[in-house]
Design an enzyme around this catalytic site. Sequence first.
Site, PDB file in Angstrom:
ATOM      1  N   CYS A 189      44.062  -5.161 -34.409  1.00 22.26           N
ATOM      2  CA  CYS A 189      44.663  -6.285 -34.237  1.00 22.26           C
ATOM      3  C   CYS A 189      44.397  -7.026 -35.390  1.00 22.26           C
ATOM      4  CB  CYS A 189      44.119  -7.250 -33.084  1.00 22.26           C
ATOM      5  SG  CYS A 189      43.681  -6.236 -31.505  1.00 22.26           S
TER       6      CYS A 189
ATOM      7  N   GLU B  62      50.574  -0.048 -31.212  1.00 22.20           N
ATOM      8  CA  GLU B  62      50.318   1.176 -30.667  1.00 22.20           C
ATOM      9  C   GLU B  62      51.715   1.627 -29.870  1.00 22.20           C
ATOM     10  OE1 GLU B  62      47.727   4.423 -28.303  1.00 22.20           O
ATOM     11  OE2 GLU B  62      47.485   2.189 -27.868  1.00 22.20           O
TER      12      GLU B  62
ATOM     13  N   ARG C 156      52.299   5.067 -19.997  1.00 21.75           N
ATOM     14  CA  ARG C 156      52.382   6.105 -21.227  1.00 21.75           C
ATOM     15  C   ARG C 156      53.349   7.178 -20.927  1.00 21.75           C
ATOM     16  NH1 ARG C 156      48.727   5.237 -25.354  1.00 21.75           N
ATOM     17  NH2 ARG C 156      47.011   3.570 -25.037  1.00 21.75           N
TER      18      ARG C 156
ATOM     19  N   GLU D 189      44.793   0.559 -17.981  1.00 22.41           N
ATOM     20  CA  GLU D 189      44.036   0.327 -19.209  1.00 22.41           C
ATOM     21  C   GLU D 189      43.403  -0.958 -19.279  1.00 22.41           C
ATOM     22  OE1 GLU D 189      45.360   2.310 -22.907  1.00 22.41           O
ATOM     23  OE2 GLU D 189      46.521   3.871 -21.774  1.00 22.41           O
TER      24      GLU D 189
ATOM     25  N   ASP E 220      57.329   3.242 -37.394  1.00 25.67           N
ATOM     26  CA  ASP E 220      57.557   4.559 -37.863  1.00 25.67           C
ATOM     27  C   ASP E 220      59.068   5.184 -37.743  1.00 25.67           C
ATOM     28  OD1 ASP E 220      57.056   6.955 -39.097  1.00 25.67           O
ATOM     29  OD2 ASP E 220      55.878   7.852 -37.407  1.00 25.67           O
TER      30      ASP E 220
ATOM     31  N   HIS F 197      39.222  -2.447 -35.328  1.00 24.65           N
ATOM     32  CA  HIS F 197      40.052  -3.743 -34.365  1.00 24.65           C
ATOM     33  C   HIS F 197      41.392  -3.646 -35.302  1.00 24.65           C
ATOM     34  CE1 HIS F 197      36.752  -4.898 -32.058  1.00 24.65           C
ATOM     35  NE2 HIS F 197      36.133  -5.704 -32.798  1.00 24.65           N
TER      36      HIS F 197
END
Length: 717
Positions: free
Chosen positions: A685, A417, A377, A406, A474, A683
């Site tokens: 997904c 994400e 990250r 993670e 975005d 969720h």
Amino acid sequence: MGGWGARATWKVCKVIVTIILEASYIVAGGEHTFIVFQPCIKSSQDSMISEERLFSIQNGDLHGDGLRHVRVPELPSMLEGTGDNTKRLHSIGHAIEDIFSSIRFIVIAFKHQPSFWLNHMDTSNSSRKEYSDFGDHGLDVKSIRNVYQRILELRNPEILKKLGDSLIRLFMSIEKHMQNVPHSRWIRALLIGLQCPFVGEKGIGDMVSTRIFSVFSKLTFLDGRKITFWLSTYPRDIFGGRFVRGVLRYLSNRKEFTRSGSIPHDVAAALKTLWYLYEANKMEPHLLYSEFYSKEISESVDLLEEYLKWSHAKYDKDLNTLVSFCQVPFILSPQAKSKILQVEAEMIKNQVVQASILQHLSGNLFAFPFLVLRVRRDHLIQDTLVQLNVERIDYLKPLKVIFEGEEGIDQGGVTKEFFQLLCRELFNVDYGMFTYEEETRNFWFNPNSMESEETFELVGIILGLGIYNNVILDVHLPLVVYKKVLNIKPLLHDLNDLQPQLGKSLQQLLDYEGDVEETFSLTFQITYDYFGEMKTYDLQPGGGNVPVTNENREKYTELYVKYLLEDSIKDQFQSFNKGFQQVCGHHALQLFHYEELELLICGLPHFDFDALEKVTVYQGGYTKDTGVVKWFWELVKDMPLEEKKALLFFTTGNDRAPVGGLGCLPFIIQRNGGETDRLPTAHTCFNVLLLPEYNSKNKLENRLKLAISNSIGFGLQ
């Protein structure tokens, strides 16, 4: 015609009389042709022939007795009258038949200056050339509209039928003879016919439309260019309301759009007509691109079949052969094009996956069917850049993302994400790759960026991967970026989406009526900021010594726009575009208009949560009438825009609507237990909101807002 003639001889009172017949004029129409002769009488002797006998010869014994010059009926003045008496309607009916079934009459009747046409509609080469070279269509558009309107206001079925039948005969005749008759005789009749309110209507209007469109479909290249130019000059209300919508109504009335794998002639002819209108709209923008969409075609045709026919067939760009609806992409909605792109992406992915599996079975242990990115990250850009540079050939594989340390299982949510976080870093102005324009809230390539070409290439790859993996990003770039991706040259108005004040100033320079040099004191040299230092750039060699004048201001504006939107960011954009095309440079990209390409990448910026509510599916015991569900939608509708975006991001992994709007988003609300203090979860997904059945609206509001305000990061769901 003066050379045409005939000879006849009579014996009158033992005197040989020779009558030489010279053709006066010809009347032709339907299946009959009349030649009207003017006799010239000579006798074998100088003796006089009685006037009575000569009159009998000239007026009673010659073919053509009684024919007269036919005049164009004064239909507009006839329609101005009042009353519906039989005699008046009978006269109007005959006038309509005379005008609307005759190529000559229909053009003369609606010409701005009928005398011009009467003087020049001759058969000689010189007058035909003068007519053909007439630049403006020369038709009285207002008069045409008024005549059609007055005919409709008669509300007389017999009159309307005569109008329809006359137009059908007219265009059947044109289609039959158009290859042998100069276009100057009939081409303007197409415009008059297309303006008819019958076009696109059912019944007789369907037959009229079919005949008109059939003629359009057989225009030569040069005739097509002329008609396209003329169409572009029409006022917006007629161009859009009568022409474009008329053709689209006709298409919507078709029972089938394909027959035995081919496009039927009537559909193909209508699409060719619509293509001329689309090209005219590019010359003089009357309508938005979206006003050419055909909902019926977009939703009913087999998009996979159309894509396969289009990608494999050979055809010409002028639509002389129409093999697929993909040849006329302006009729396809963004949703249809998005589906085609996803079809193409899935086909390519399947091919790549199968090839990887075969390589793996052949002993290549490093051949994996997925493109797997392992990233940290706090090192997103560096980790992504390194892996994508190494794995260039794997761009077309299905993407899986793993955040180091993670446990998130990537079924789509982790990938969403990843894209959001990476774009946020890449477009951070502190990173130096892009500048931010406060006026338009758009990002632009930093011409002074110190970042490598590979990093800009990465941005292009990321946008391409977003499209390829059906992830909305975005990203806030001006439309001109998408134009450039599609090889469309930027123009002055494109600057308005980036620096509107500068665009407005340049337009004022072009429009200024006074002395430009004295008033503005400009030269072909501009200044720009380079890390706080002002530098100069010559728009042409020695530009600092060349003043901007009334004569060269257009060149100045053109060069200024070219510098800002092309030259100053040439290296950055080329690298960006290279990366994008590596991923998305396939057939389907050619279908998109630049506005649709932006929509595909960024999604819709506005939200219709009423549409989302209508398509939402409820599971686990919930229904649309469950109390907590009703409270949920009441709260959503009262949320400010930023909270709605946050909710959308929390539940779907993106804060923008997909192509087609929220009504096209598969959204599920599932019961996740009874009364509790736990927060709602999601969720992303699968776009599923897991909502406990709280016992009050206030508690639901508190728990929901707390959840959506902390929606970054994924645990094991």
